[in-house]
Write a protein that holds these residues in place. Structure first.
Motif, PDB file in Angstrom:
ATOM      1  N   ASN A  14       9.799   1.949   1.586  1.00 44.62           N
ATOM      2  CA  ASN A  14      11.242   1.782   1.484  1.00 44.62           C
ATOM      3  C   ASN A  14      11.708   2.104   0.070  1.00 44.62           C
ATOM      4  O   ASN A  14      11.174   1.561  -0.906  1.00 44.62           O
ATOM      5  CB  ASN A  14      11.620   0.348   1.837  1.00 44.62           C
ATOM      6  CG  ASN A  14      11.483   0.064   3.318  1.00 44.62           C
ATOM      7  OD1 ASN A  14      12.195   0.644   4.135  1.00 44.62           O
ATOM      8  ND2 ASN A  14      10.580  -0.829   3.679  1.00 44.62           N
ATOM      9  N   VAL A  15      12.705   2.984  -0.029  1.00 41.33           N
ATOM     10  CA  VAL A  15      13.253   3.405  -1.324  1.00 41.33           C
ATOM     11  C   VAL A  15      14.758   3.169  -1.309  1.00 41.33           C
ATOM     12  O   VAL A  15      15.468   3.680  -0.441  1.00 41.33           O
ATOM     13  CB  VAL A  15      12.962   4.899  -1.602  1.00 41.33           C
ATOM     14  CG1 VAL A  15      13.531   5.301  -2.966  1.00 41.33           C
ATOM     15  CG2 VAL A  15      11.465   5.180  -1.532  1.00 41.33           C
ATOM     16  N   LEU A  16      15.243   2.386  -2.273  1.00 36.58           N
ATOM     17  CA  LEU A  16      16.674   2.105  -2.407  1.00 36.58           C
ATOM     18  C   LEU A  16      17.238   2.997  -3.506  1.00 36.58           C
ATOM     19  O   LEU A  16      16.666   3.079  -4.599  1.00 36.58           O
ATOM     20  CB  LEU A  16      16.910   0.636  -2.755  1.00 36.58           C
ATOM     21  CG  LEU A  16      16.835  -0.393  -1.615  1.00 36.58           C
ATOM     22  CD1 LEU A  16      15.519  -0.305  -0.856  1.00 36.58           C
ATOM     23  CD2 LEU A  16      17.038  -1.796  -2.165  1.00 36.58           C
ATOM     24  N   VAL A  17      18.343   3.671  -3.208  1.00 37.70           N
ATOM     25  CA  VAL A  17      18.938   4.643  -4.124  1.00 37.70           C
ATOM     26  C   VAL A  17      20.312   4.130  -4.553  1.00 37.70           C
ATOM     27  O   VAL A  17      21.239   4.031  -3.740  1.00 37.70           O
ATOM     28  CB  VAL A  17      19.092   6.025  -3.441  1.00 37.70           C
ATOM     29  CG1 VAL A  17      19.604   7.062  -4.447  1.00 37.70           C
ATOM     30  CG2 VAL A  17      17.777   6.469  -2.818  1.00 37.70           C
ATOM     31  N   TYR A  18      20.445   3.825  -5.829  1.00 35.75           N
ATOM     32  CA  TYR A  18      21.713   3.326  -6.366  1.00 35.75           C
ATOM     33  C   TYR A  18      22.116   4.146  -7.591  1.00 35.75           C
ATOM     34  O   TYR A  18      21.250   4.694  -8.264  1.00 35.75           O
ATOM     35  CB  TYR A  18      21.588   1.835  -6.753  1.00 35.75           C
ATOM     36  CG  TYR A  18      21.552   0.912  -5.562  1.00 35.75           C
ATOM     37  CD1 TYR A  18      22.723   0.551  -4.903  1.00 35.75           C
ATOM     38  CD2 TYR A  18      20.342   0.409  -5.080  1.00 35.75           C
ATOM     39  CE1 TYR A  18      22.694  -0.295  -3.801  1.00 35.75           C
ATOM     40  CE2 TYR A  18      20.312  -0.434  -3.974  1.00 35.75           C
ATOM     41  CZ  TYR A  18      21.492  -0.781  -3.351  1.00 35.75           C
ATOM     42  OH  TYR A  18      21.468  -1.614  -2.262  1.00 35.75           O
ATOM     43  N   PRO A  19      23.424   4.284  -7.852  1.00 34.32           N
ATOM     44  CA  PRO A  19      24.570   3.572  -7.282  1.00 34.32           C
ATOM     45  C   PRO A  19      25.041   4.065  -5.920  1.00 34.32           C
ATOM     46  O   PRO A  19      26.004   3.524  -5.379  1.00 34.32           O
ATOM     47  CB  PRO A  19      25.657   3.813  -8.335  1.00 34.32           C
ATOM     48  CG  PRO A  19      25.362   5.173  -8.871  1.00 34.32           C
ATOM     49  CD  PRO A  19      23.855   5.230  -8.917  1.00 34.32           C
ATOM     50  N   ASN A  74       0.819  -1.217   0.000  1.00 32.42           N
ATOM     51  CA  ASN A  74       0.000   0.000   0.000  1.00 32.42           C
ATOM     52  C   ASN A  74       0.852   1.267   0.000  1.00 32.42           C
ATOM     53  O   ASN A  74       0.764   2.091  -0.911  1.00 32.42           O
ATOM     54  CB  ASN A  74      -0.940  -0.006   1.211  1.00 32.42           C
ATOM     55  CG  ASN A  74      -1.992  -1.102   1.126  1.00 32.42           C
ATOM     56  OD1 ASN A  74      -2.417  -1.479   0.032  1.00 32.42           O
ATOM     57  ND2 ASN A  74      -2.410  -1.627   2.261  1.00 32.42           N
ATOM     58  N   THR A  75       1.693   1.423   1.026  1.00 30.16           N
ATOM     59  CA  THR A  75       2.502   2.641   1.113  1.00 30.16           C
ATOM     60  C   THR A  75       3.545   2.672   0.004  1.00 30.16           C
ATOM     61  O   THR A  75       3.766   3.713  -0.629  1.00 30.16           O
ATOM     62  CB  THR A  75       3.196   2.741   2.481  1.00 30.16           C
ATOM     63  OG1 THR A  75       2.218   2.669   3.512  1.00 30.16           O
ATOM     64  CG2 THR A  75       3.965   4.047   2.602  1.00 30.16           C
ATOM     65  N   GLY A  76       4.187   1.522  -0.243  1.00 33.01           N
ATOM     66  CA  GLY A  76       5.203   1.474  -1.293  1.00 33.01           C
ATOM     67  C   GLY A  76       4.630   1.833  -2.654  1.00 33.01           C
ATOM     68  O   GLY A  76       5.237   2.595  -3.416  1.00 33.01           O
ATOM     69  N   SER A  77       3.467   1.296  -2.978  1.00 27.22           N
ATOM     70  CA  SER A  77       2.845   1.604  -4.272  1.00 27.22           C
ATOM     71  C   SER A  77       2.476   3.077  -4.372  1.00 27.22           C
ATOM     72  O   SER A  77       2.634   3.695  -5.431  1.00 27.22           O
ATOM     73  CB  SER A  77       1.593   0.733  -4.464  1.00 27.22           C
ATOM     74  OG  SER A  77       1.943  -0.627  -4.578  1.00 27.22           O
ATOM     75  N   ALA A  78       1.987   3.647  -3.268  1.00 29.20           N
ATOM     76  CA  ALA A  78       1.648   5.073  -3.266  1.00 29.20           C
ATOM     77  C   ALA A  78       2.898   5.923  -3.495  1.00 29.20           C
ATOM     78  O   ALA A  78       2.865   6.925  -4.228  1.00 29.20           O
ATOM     79  CB  ALA A  78       0.975   5.456  -1.948  1.00 29.20           C
ATOM     80  N   GLY A  84      13.702   4.976   4.429  1.00 34.39           N
ATOM     81  CA  GLY A  84      12.494   4.365   4.961  1.00 34.39           C
ATOM     82  C   GLY A  84      11.515   5.387   5.476  1.00 34.39           C
ATOM     83  O   GLY A  84      11.834   6.583   5.593  1.00 34.39           O
ATOM     84  N   LEU A  85      10.301   4.924   5.786  1.00 32.58           N
ATOM     85  CA  LEU A  85       9.211   5.786   6.274  1.00 32.58           C
ATOM     86  C   LEU A  85       8.922   6.919   5.296  1.00 32.58           C
ATOM     87  O   LEU A  85       8.576   8.030   5.697  1.00 32.58           O
ATOM     88  CB  LEU A  85       9.544   6.346   7.660  1.00 32.58           C
ATOM     89  CG  LEU A  85       9.722   5.315   8.777  1.00 32.58           C
ATOM     90  CD1 LEU A  85      10.133   5.999  10.073  1.00 32.58           C
ATOM     91  CD2 LEU A  85       8.450   4.503   8.990  1.00 32.58           C
ATOM     92  N   VAL A  86       9.072   6.635   4.008  1.00 30.05           N
ATOM     93  CA  VAL A  86       8.792   7.635   2.982  1.00 30.05           C
ATOM     94  C   VAL A  86       7.295   7.633   2.686  1.00 30.05           C
ATOM     95  O   VAL A  86       6.690   6.577   2.487  1.00 30.05           O
ATOM     96  CB  VAL A  86       9.584   7.339   1.689  1.00 30.05           C
ATOM     97  CG1 VAL A  86       9.227   8.345   0.603  1.00 30.05           C
ATOM     98  CG2 VAL A  86      11.082   7.354   1.972  1.00 30.05           C
ATOM     99  N   GLN A  87       6.716   8.818   2.660  1.00 30.66           N
ATOM    100  CA  GLN A  87       5.312   8.994   2.313  1.00 30.66           C
ATOM    101  C   GLN A  87       5.224   9.744   0.985  1.00 30.66           C
ATOM    102  O   GLN A  87       6.176  10.439   0.588  1.00 30.66           O
ATOM    103  CB  GLN A  87       4.588   9.776   3.400  1.00 30.66           C
ATOM    104  CG  GLN A  87       4.537   9.077   4.754  1.00 30.66           C
ATOM    105  CD  GLN A  87       3.714   7.797   4.721  1.00 30.66           C
ATOM    106  OE1 GLN A  87       2.650   7.746   4.113  1.00 30.66           O
ATOM    107  NE2 GLN A  87       4.219   6.754   5.370  1.00 30.66           N
TER     108      GLN A  87
END
Length: 280
Positions: A215-220, A171-175, A226-229
């Motif tokens: 949760n958002v992973l930033v690469y490279p 839910n939150t990740g998709s939003a 986390g806790l991103v809205q």
């Protein structure tokens, strides 16, 4: 009449008080989770993504394939993690029918703190040993002369949207993924030369830490947030695109400290140390 009005007013006050208490409880819970964030990234030196034609919202709760297991078995000792991802316009191969999983092919994107990004156009059980050899070298060998990993052309954002694993991610990740998609479109519509054109957005399977969704992973860079809205997206995106596009090391300041979970290439203790050093 007076008695009826007083009774209704009391009900309204009680309802407002309940809402206020619920808001306070949610705020306190979020603040507690924020204090837990630094140091929650599983230590890894390399993160490997296998591209699939279907989004994580369709994955089963526990998703595994022969290629993924073979890569993980060989790369774990080198500090490698293996996951699945999907993007709207990303490369992928059609899924093989049931019973032919051993023949499945994947496009592979990996990031290491030693050398940055590497892409493999096709990996399957036929060439997995060769791919592992290349990934190990990419993970364990520093650049010639001890130089830093090269600056990348693109920023890759991976948002966990694995609904079957945990509804908070779904839910939150998709939003958050949708908010990022919209913000990227908005910026590019305003200016086709906007630096956000270098951002590549994808959705990923379970990364650990459901309670920290989104949760958002930033690469490279190797930064995990986390806790991103959804409402956090514009500021987070602006911050990310302002940073050099390379693997971050022990001396780099955390990206987006209120959301910072940790960094590739660091132990959990080192992640906490980095956060504490730069905390205002």
């Amino acid at each position: 009449m007076t008695s009826s009005f007083s009774w209704r007013s009391s009900l309204r006050r009680i309802a407002h008080q309940k809402r206020d208490l619920a808001t306070l409880s949610t705020t306190n819970h979020t603040e507690t989770l924020q204090t837990e964030l630094p140091g929650t990234v599983p230590p890894h030196k390399c993160y490997i993504f296998l591209h699939t034609p279907n989004p994580p919202s369709t994955y089963p709760a526990k998703f595994s394939t022969p290629v993924q297991r073979a890569l993980l078995r060989e790369m774990m000792t080198a500090g490698g993690s293996v996951n699945f991802c999907w993007s709207e316009s990303g490369p992928s191969y059609p899924l093989r029918p049931q019973g032919e999983e051993e023949m499945q092919e994947y496009y592979l994107t990996a990031f290491s703190n030693a050398r940055g990004k590497i892409e493999v156009p096709v990996v399957s059980m036929k060439n997995v040993a060769e791919v592992v050899s290349n990934l190990r070298e990419h993970t364990e060998s520093r650049m010639p002369g001890g130089t830093e990993a090269p600056v990348s052309d693109d920023i890759h954002l991976y948002v966990c949207t694995h609904m079957a694993r945990d509804c908070r991610c779904g839910n939150t990740g998709s939003a958050v993924a949708n908010a990022l998609r919209e913000e990227l479109h908005r910026r590019r519509d305003l200016d086709h030369r906007d630096p956000s054109t270098r951002v590549r957005l994808a959705e990923t399977a379970h990364v650990g830490g459901h309670k920290y969704a989104g949760n958002v992973l930033v690469y490279p860079h190797g930064e995990w947030l986390g806790l991103v809205q959804p409402e956090d997206v514009p500021n987070i995106l602006e911050t990310i695109i302002s940073k050099p596009i390379r693997p971050f090391n022990f001396d780099d300041e955390p990206i987006c400290p209120p959301h910072w979970r940790g960094r590739m290439g660091l132990s959990k203790e080192a992640q906490v140390e980095v956060f504490t050093r730069y905390r205002v």
